[in-house]
Design an enzyme around this catalytic site. Structure first.
Site: not given
Ligand code: DGJ
Length: 731
Positions: A200, A367, A477, A479, A481, A527, A549
């Site tokens: 990351w 976001d 977007k 994502d 995570n 992402c 990021d």
């Protein structure tokens, strides 16, 4: 003709624009991998059959020849398990008797124009004029397992794709333990292997090492392709450089667990395999069923590592990414994440839009944090309805105001996740990825949603559809995570638990397919905590991926250089942020490389910053098609201790180029000469800054010395400049 079959010698020859690949159907139906490399004529190929080195304590099939045939020392097209080829195998299938000896032999083939799709999975595409396909069927006569090896060759580039299907033609169930998508046996081990490692905030670092005896490579067991290794590997000649030498590049069109392994054996030959990671994988194949392994894109060139990259870039732009935004200009966006994190509301976002509406920004992206009661990262994933405390009246009032200011609107989702603190989890606790009797591990306070299940996918899709169909949303977007542990689905019986990881990725692809089919005009950006799922599988659906990021331009240099090993510039999300190490001009010059945008609070922009942003956006428009359609040349290598990063984009017709120079650490007025690459030596180019005209040959071979003013400009850590040249008549 791209693919020919010589009946006399039972040899297939697969030609791309500049490479040849040769397969022989040997005695007893063994398939041999005779050659992969620079294009050769269709003359006598028997030479290759001499490539059967001695065996070392190996076993032989006595039916063939005086001394038998030793699979362990032959160049096998698709190495199988347990039948006397002891190298890493591409295929192992357990049969009803419990053994996994697997031995496939040729039975049939087909050659046709165009290229097939892989059901439910991303893959490159081609017209009938662009590519030709060979399918070879091979069967294990004992078990009834039929393997189809699928090869497509492209006539306008040096790309060959490979994929594999397994069909159970028997009356008994069988279990696939490993099924790689590609296998190559190279006649030597005189190669360096290049892979992309990362983490990351520091994705895709280029690592080059000489092959050594034994097994080496890259892999993921994280449920996604991941930050740690990328599903890319290259084998390059030991002497290959950026600009010359042989390079074989392999990239798996897949977003889940993968393996890319090279084994150098006792004969100093190399087997390279790439495909789904066999660890934590098994697939039950009932009678009549077919399993489809994903595609590998194979690139060959003898013009260096840079040309290998450019072949990948052009191929992905022309034959992989499905998006109207390849041909349409993408909006310059501002994303609120780094400026606000979860702390925003309608007024704040409208103020952002107001502040940027006059400087040329085209879109506001909202976001994480707009849904459920999400005010930090510990809740609400899975509850995709608007948080009206932050956005009173829902999305509509916000979007209307943003649109009135002349901006488009984009939104953030993380569809494959569920927070323990969510209505969805309270209603369906068994919808998270988990195994019996264990509390699943948390990552960023969240669990993974079991999208291998259709009912789960339907629920998430219906929630997304409700928002996307009722509101004017231009960009999404997507994502992801965390990685996946405790891999299991409540619906899978014990004997199918190891199908989970692959089913999960197929579920993700299904959701993405629904998104793109229902909303084809949406600009879709992938992402995964930055660039944790930057792979060709994702590029098939989304034309751009958030690269990292880490938005500091000096860190981004290495990240973007590494990512460019196989991924095109336009696919890399790159934003100007409030990072501190460089000035705004360098932030802009580095972000221009990718899909450009802003990630900062614009409300207190000074006059000077407003002017800078205006001129950056003017540059974005000026260089847009040159960067999108041009060829990338890496002039320095930030992984080799260079104190500067220099790269250029050259128009494919060689009529124009731009070069960017960034000082990483200053070197007290070193004399700086930039040797350009990829120009036409016989044409002339005008420096748009001072009107000077030089020949392409001079700019490449002697190089362009920076003048005094330019030297002063870049004589600072983090300083940069862009030079632009257009074609001119001779000086
Ligand atoms: C990780 C992404 O990389 C960021 O850009 C941002 O979208 C956060 N997730 C939001 O949680």
């Amino acid at each position: 003709m791209g693919i020919t079959y010589n009946e006399e010698t039972s040899t297939f020859k697969l030609d791309t624009l500049g490479s040849s690949y040769i397969i022989k159907v040997y005695q007893e139906g063994y398939l041999l991998n005779l050659y992969y490399g620079k294009k050769i004529p269709d003359t006598n190929l028997s030479l290759f059959e001499m490539r059967m080195p001695n065996a070392s304590f190996s076993l032989a099939n006595p039916v063939i020849g005086e001394h038998g045939f030793t699979p362990d020392s032959a160049p096998i097209e698709y190495g199988c398990n347990g039948a006397a080829d002891f190298r890493i195998s591409a295929l192992a299938v357990r049969n009803v008797n419990g053994d996994d000896v697997t031995d496939i032999r040729y039975i049939a083939h087909r050659i046709y124009k165009g290229k097939p799709v892989i059901p439910g999975q991303p893959a490159s595409f081609a017209t009938e004029d662009e590519a030709e396909t060979l399918e070879i069927d091979a069967i294990d006569k004992v078990t009834g397992l039929q393997i189809t090896l699928v090869y497509a060759v492209f006539n306008n580039t040096n790309v060959m794709t490979k994929s594999v299907r397994a069909t159970n033609t028997s009356e008994n169930t069988m279990w696939i333990e490993r099924i790689f998508s590609s296998c190559n046996d190279f006649p030597s081990m005189d190669y360096d292997m290049i892979t992309l490692w990362g983490r990351w905030m520091k994705e895709r670092n280029v690592e080059r090492r000489p092959l050594a005896h034994g097994v080496q490579g890259a892999e993921s067991k994280r449920g996604v392709s991941g930050h740690a290794q990328n599903p890319f590997a290259a084998l390059v000649a030991r002497t290959a450089t950026e600009d010359q030498g042989e390079a074989y590049g392999f990239n798996l069109v897949y977003s889940g667990n993968f393996s890319a392994l090279a084994e150098c054996d006792f004969n100093a030959t190399t087997r390279f395999i790439m495909g789904i990671n066999p660890v934590d994988f098994e697939w039950t194949l009932n009678p009549g069923e077919t399993f489809h392994a994903p595609e590998v894109v194979c690139v060959y060139t003898d013009e260096g590592i840079g040309e290998m990259s450019r072949i990948f870039h052009r191929f992905y732009t022309n034959n992989l990414i499905r998006s109207k935004y390849l041909e349409e200009k993408r909006p310059v966006l501002i994303n609120n994440w780094e400026a606000t994190y979860f702390d925003f509301n309608t007024d704040k976002l409208v103020a952002f839009a107001e502040a940027v509406s006059k400087v040329g920004v085209d879109m506001l992206v909202m976001d994480d944090g707009w849904f459920g009661h999400r005010n930090k990262d510990d809740s609400s994933l899975g509850d995709w309805y608007v948080n009206e405390e932050k956005l009173p009246g829902g999305l509509q009032p916000l979007i209307s105001k943003v649109n009135e200011l002349g901006l488009k609107f984009g939104i953030w989702y993380e569809p494959e996740m569920i927070s323990p603190d969510s209505d969805l989890y309270r209603a369906h606790p068994d919808w998270c990825v988990h195994v019996d009797n264990r509390d699943p591990m948390l990552g960023r306070n969240q669990l993974v949603l079991d999208v291998s299940r259709e009912d789960v996918r339907d629920n998430i899709w219906n929630q997304m559809y409700a928002v996307l169909s009722k509101n004017k949303i231009d960009y999404l977007k997507w994502d992801f995570n965390r990685n996946i542990a405790d891999a299991g689905s409540a619906l899978l019986p014990p004997e199918r638990k190891k199908e989970f990881f692959h089913r999960f990725i197929l579920g993700t692809y299904d959701l993405m397919n629904r998104l793109m089919t229902n909303f084809p005009d949406l600009l879709f950006e992938n992402c995964s905590g930055g660039g944790g799922r930057f792979d060709p599988g994702m590029l098939y659906y989304s034309p751009q991926i958030w690269t990292s990021d880490n938005t500091d331009p000096l860190s981004r240099l290495a990240i973007q250089f590494g990512t460019s090993m196989c991924y095109p510039a336009a696919t890399m999300g790159a934003h100007v942020s409030a990072s501190k190490r460089t000035g705004y001009d360098t932030k802009g010059n580095v972000a221009l490389w990718g899909s450009f945008g802003y990630e900062l609070d614009p409300r207190n922009f000074t006059e000077e910053q407003i002017e800078l942003v205006r001129s950056q956006i003017a540059d974005y428009h000026k260089y847009y098609w040159l960067i999108r359609k041009g060829d990338l040349y890496r002039i320095t290598d930030p992984f080799n201790g260079s104190n500067k990063a220099v790269w250029s984009f050259v128009a494919q017709d060689k009529s124009e180029f731009m070069v960017t120079y960034v000082t990483i650490t200053k070197c007290e007025m070193d004399h700086i000469v930039i040797k350009m690459k990829g120009l036409n030596p016989n044409r002339f180019y005008k420096n748009e800054e001072d009107g000077q005209v030089y020949s392409g040959a001079l700019l490449m071979y002697a190089g362009l010395p920076l003048n005094m003013m330019q030297m002063f400009k870049v004589n600072q850590d983090g300083a940069s400049l862009i030079l632009h040249f257009t074609e001119a008549r001779e000086a």
